[in-house]
Each structure stands twice: as structure tokens, then as C-alpha cells.
Enzyme design. Structure first.
Site, PDB file in Angstrom:
ATOM      1  N   HIS A  34     -13.584  42.296  55.758  1.00  0.00           N
ATOM      2  CA  HIS A  34     -12.669  41.740  54.785  1.00  0.00           C
ATOM      3  C   HIS A  34     -12.328  42.435  53.550  1.00  0.00           C
ATOM      4  O   HIS A  34     -13.115  42.882  52.834  1.00  0.00           O
ATOM      5  CB  HIS A  34     -13.692  40.592  53.957  1.00  0.00           C
ATOM      6  CG  HIS A  34     -13.244  39.511  53.428  1.00  0.00           C
ATOM      7  ND1 HIS A  34     -13.760  39.308  51.955  1.00  0.00           N
ATOM      8  CD2 HIS A  34     -12.343  38.586  53.442  1.00  0.00           C
ATOM      9  CE1 HIS A  34     -13.038  38.371  51.440  1.00  0.00           C
ATOM     10  NE2 HIS A  34     -12.082  37.877  52.276  1.00  0.00           N
ATOM     11  N   GLU A  62      -8.639  43.823  57.726  1.00  0.00           N
ATOM     12  CA  GLU A  62      -7.940  42.726  57.295  1.00  0.00           C
ATOM     13  C   GLU A  62      -7.056  43.183  55.972  1.00  0.00           C
ATOM     14  O   GLU A  62      -7.359  43.659  55.142  1.00  0.00           O
ATOM     15  CB  GLU A  62      -9.037  41.568  56.726  1.00  0.00           C
ATOM     16  CG  GLU A  62      -8.527  40.263  56.403  1.00  0.00           C
ATOM     17  CD  GLU A  62      -8.761  39.508  55.282  1.00  0.00           C
ATOM     18  OE1 GLU A  62      -8.408  38.220  55.286  1.00  0.00           O
ATOM     19  OE2 GLU A  62      -9.633  40.018  54.276  1.00  0.00           O
ATOM     20  N   ASP A  64      -4.451  41.166  53.314  1.00  0.00           N
ATOM     21  CA  ASP A  64      -3.770  39.972  52.840  1.00  0.00           C
ATOM     22  C   ASP A  64      -2.518  40.560  52.392  1.00  0.00           C
ATOM     23  O   ASP A  64      -2.253  41.619  51.532  1.00  0.00           O
ATOM     24  CB  ASP A  64      -4.545  39.817  51.698  1.00  0.00           C
ATOM     25  CG  ASP A  64      -5.700  38.772  51.950  1.00  0.00           C
ATOM     26  OD1 ASP A  64      -5.919  38.222  52.932  1.00  0.00           O
ATOM     27  OD2 ASP A  64      -6.924  39.161  51.326  1.00  0.00           O
ATOM     28  N   HIS A  77      -4.906  40.754  47.398  1.00  0.00           N
ATOM     29  CA  HIS A  77      -5.186  39.143  47.689  1.00  0.00           C
ATOM     30  C   HIS A  77      -4.600  38.187  46.890  1.00  0.00           C
ATOM     31  O   HIS A  77      -4.221  37.051  47.149  1.00  0.00           O
ATOM     32  CB  HIS A  77      -6.926  39.144  47.625  1.00  0.00           C
ATOM     33  CG  HIS A  77      -7.270  37.677  47.926  1.00  0.00           C
ATOM     34  ND1 HIS A  77      -7.330  36.779  46.742  1.00  0.00           N
ATOM     35  CD2 HIS A  77      -7.719  37.089  48.835  1.00  0.00           C
ATOM     36  CE1 HIS A  77      -7.737  35.666  47.337  1.00  0.00           C
ATOM     37  NE2 HIS A  77      -8.051  35.793  48.549  1.00  0.00           N
ATOM     38  N   GLU A 144      -3.076  38.265  56.955  1.00  0.00           N
ATOM     39  CA  GLU A 144      -2.723  37.115  56.411  1.00  0.00           C
ATOM     40  C   GLU A 144      -1.641  36.802  55.588  1.00  0.00           C
ATOM     41  O   GLU A 144      -1.324  37.736  54.815  1.00  0.00           O
ATOM     42  CB  GLU A 144      -4.090  36.377  55.578  1.00  0.00           C
ATOM     43  CG  GLU A 144      -3.942  35.125  55.027  1.00  0.00           C
ATOM     44  CD  GLU A 144      -4.854  34.722  53.903  1.00  0.00           C
ATOM     45  OE1 GLU A 144      -4.588  33.674  53.488  1.00  0.00           O
ATOM     46  OE2 GLU A 144      -5.962  35.335  53.915  1.00  0.00           O
TER      47      GLU A 144
END
Length: 289
Positions: A34, A62, A64, A77, A144
Site C-alpha cells: 500500500h 500500489e 495513487d 495520495h 488508482e
């Protein structure tokens, strides 16, 4: 150093343990780092990605995505730079050059002194280009689209970058790139641009607790999985999600007791700031079976 502290417990990765199963196999359990190894290094920096990918052997990096004023995709993020840099203001109002002037590492040393390292001072915010240039096809990516309503055209730029680096769905193994979002519209835009990229619908806790079979069937029509807050999962709704043919990758599971509970419920992976912990829990879980 953090690397020395965690490497011993991470010598066997979830990928190695499950190498006989594809990344989208519902019987495989994946470990998603994460924001990188964000428990040990400043989130969404190359240092965090290096530890998560190379040292802790997580299955996925991951990322963002936010987009700068001049249309560059960066790993961050928040919509603002305030929390994770020494700057302030919205990402959308800053050029990439301005973003690159910021210190994205020193804050971590102040907030998490137990894991502070001198080398984290002055780290820069990475672009998606830099991440792909570093790892190419040698990593798996869980990306994401953050706040896509703030960044028109984000999905098109993302798919173009995937194509540029040979990461389009027709040039990689299935599941090597996953696209997730809280925005259904954003996911559908990605699907229009590359209809074979696996999509994951992120869910707030309140949404998860209200899910109906009809809701899950709608999600299953465009996505391969859901990513809910782990706090909203029960044994019952986990079964409901899995029975509707969806992968289940909850966020953000950091304590071993919660990891064990998620595995007992039947999730197919977790997002965690501590990929080494999940590797340990997963090995013990598999040894019991």
C-alpha cells in the site's frame, strides 16, 4: 536499517508461494504494498517502492495517481501536497517542475522517528514515467485513479503511458496491471480505452455494508473485483462478494490479527503498509491448511 530488519521475515514472497496460480486466480492470495512499503518509508516515493517490491517481495506496487497543472501523472495520495511534502496547495495548480522542487521524505522522519533514515530527506515525488522506467515489466502494478473528476483526461493519459511502456493488456500477463477507483465512471472510461485491463471497484465502508446481490452483479459486469475497507467486512458479506465471482482485496490491513481474520473470512488479498507481516501471516495460514 529498515531493510535489514525486515528482510529476514520476507524471504519467501506470496508470489513465490503462489507462483503456480495466475494473478487473477480466485484461489491465489495477493499482497499489495500500500503506497509502497509505507510503514517503513515515505509513501509513494521510490524508496518505499524499492522496499515493498525488492525487499518485502510484495506481489504488487500500489500507485495513487494525481495530475499536475501541465498534465503530468504523479504518484501521490492526496489532492494537495501539504501532508507528504514541505509544500502547500493543490497538485492541479502546480507544474511538474514545481512538484519536483518539494521534499517528499523529511516529513516521514518526523512522524515516524523509529523508522527514520537520513536518505529519506529530500526525496522527490515520482512521476508515473519514472516508476515504469525503473521497473518496466519486472513488477506488477495496482494503480488508482484518484479524484478523476478533478483531472479530466486522466484515464486517457494513463492508458497512453501503459501503451508507451509495453504494459497494455495485450502485451502483459493477465493481472500484471490492475486499475482501481472509487469512481465507477473512471473505471468505465478505462474499459473503453483498453477493455482487457482488469478493474477493481473501490468501496467505502458504508457502501460495503449495504451491498446487495444486484449491486454485486452490476460491478461484476465491468470489474474483476472489489476493494472495500476491511473494517466493513464480515464473514457473511465476504461470502456474498466471493459467491458473485469477484476478487476481494480489502484496504488497509496492518495488524496481524486483522490479517488472520481477513484470511479466515476468505479474502483474495489485502492492501497493507507492512507487506512483511502479511507474508508471515500468509505462510502460517497456508501451513495450517
Amino acid at each position: 536499517m529498515v531493510v535489514g530488519m525486515v528482510v529476514a521475515s520476507s524471504s519467501v514472497s506470496t508470489e513465490a508461494a503462489g507462483k503456480e496460480k495466475g494473478l487473477l486466480d480466485p484461489n491465489r492470495i495477493v499482497n499489495v504494498a500500500h503506497r509502497g512499503a509505507s510503514g517503513y518509508a515515505p509513501e509513494h516515493t521510490m524508496a518505499a517502492y524499492e522496499i515493498g517490491h525488492k525487499t518485502l517481495k510484495a506481489d504488487y506496487i500500489e500507485i495513487d495517481l494525481q495530475m499536475t497543472k501541465d498534465g503530468q501523472l504523479i504518484a501521490m495520495h492526496d489532492e494537495t501536497v501539504d501532508r507528504t511534502t514541505n509544500g502547500s496547495g493543490a497538485v492541479k495548480d502546480k507544474t511538474l517542475s514545481e512538484i519536483k522542487e518539494l521534499d517528499a521524505g523529511s516529513w516521514f522522519n518526523e512522524v515516524y522517528p523509529a523508522y527514520a533514515e537520513e536518505r529519506y530527506k529530500g526525496l522527490s515525488v515520482p512521476t508515473l514515467d519514472e516508476i515504469f522506467e525503473r521497473y518496466g515489466k519486472h513488477a506488477n502494478y495496482y494503480i488508482e485513479t484518484k479524484s478523476p473528476e478533478v483531472y479530466p483526461g486522466m484515464e486517457k493519459k494513463l492508458v497512453e503511458k501503459l501503451s508507451q511502456y509495453g504494459l497494455s493488456s495485450d502485451r502483459i500477463r493477465q493481472g500484471q496491471v490492475m486499475i482501481q477507483s472509487f469512481s465507477r465512471d473512471s473505471l468505465l472510461k478505462v474499459k473503453e480505452l483498453d477493455n482487457q485491463l482488469p478493474l477493481v471497484q473501490l468501496l467505502e465502508a458504508s457502501e460495503t455494508t449495504r451491498l446487495t446481490t444486484k449491486d454485486l452483479q452490476v460491478i461484476q459486469s465491468y470489474a474483476v473485483g472489489v476493494g472495500p475497507s476491511f473494517k466493513s467486512l464480515t464473514r457473511e458479506n465476504t461470502k456474498q462478494i466471493r459467491d458473485n465471482g469477484l476478487l476481494l482485496h480489502p484496504y488497509t490491513v496492518n495488524e496481524k490479527a486483522d490479517m488472520k481474520r481477513m484470511l479466515d473470512y476468505g479474502v483474495t488479498g489485502v492492501f497493507t503498509n507492512y507487506a512483511d507481516r502479511f507474508n508471515e501471516v500468509l505462510r502460517a495460514y497456508k501451513n495450517k491448511k
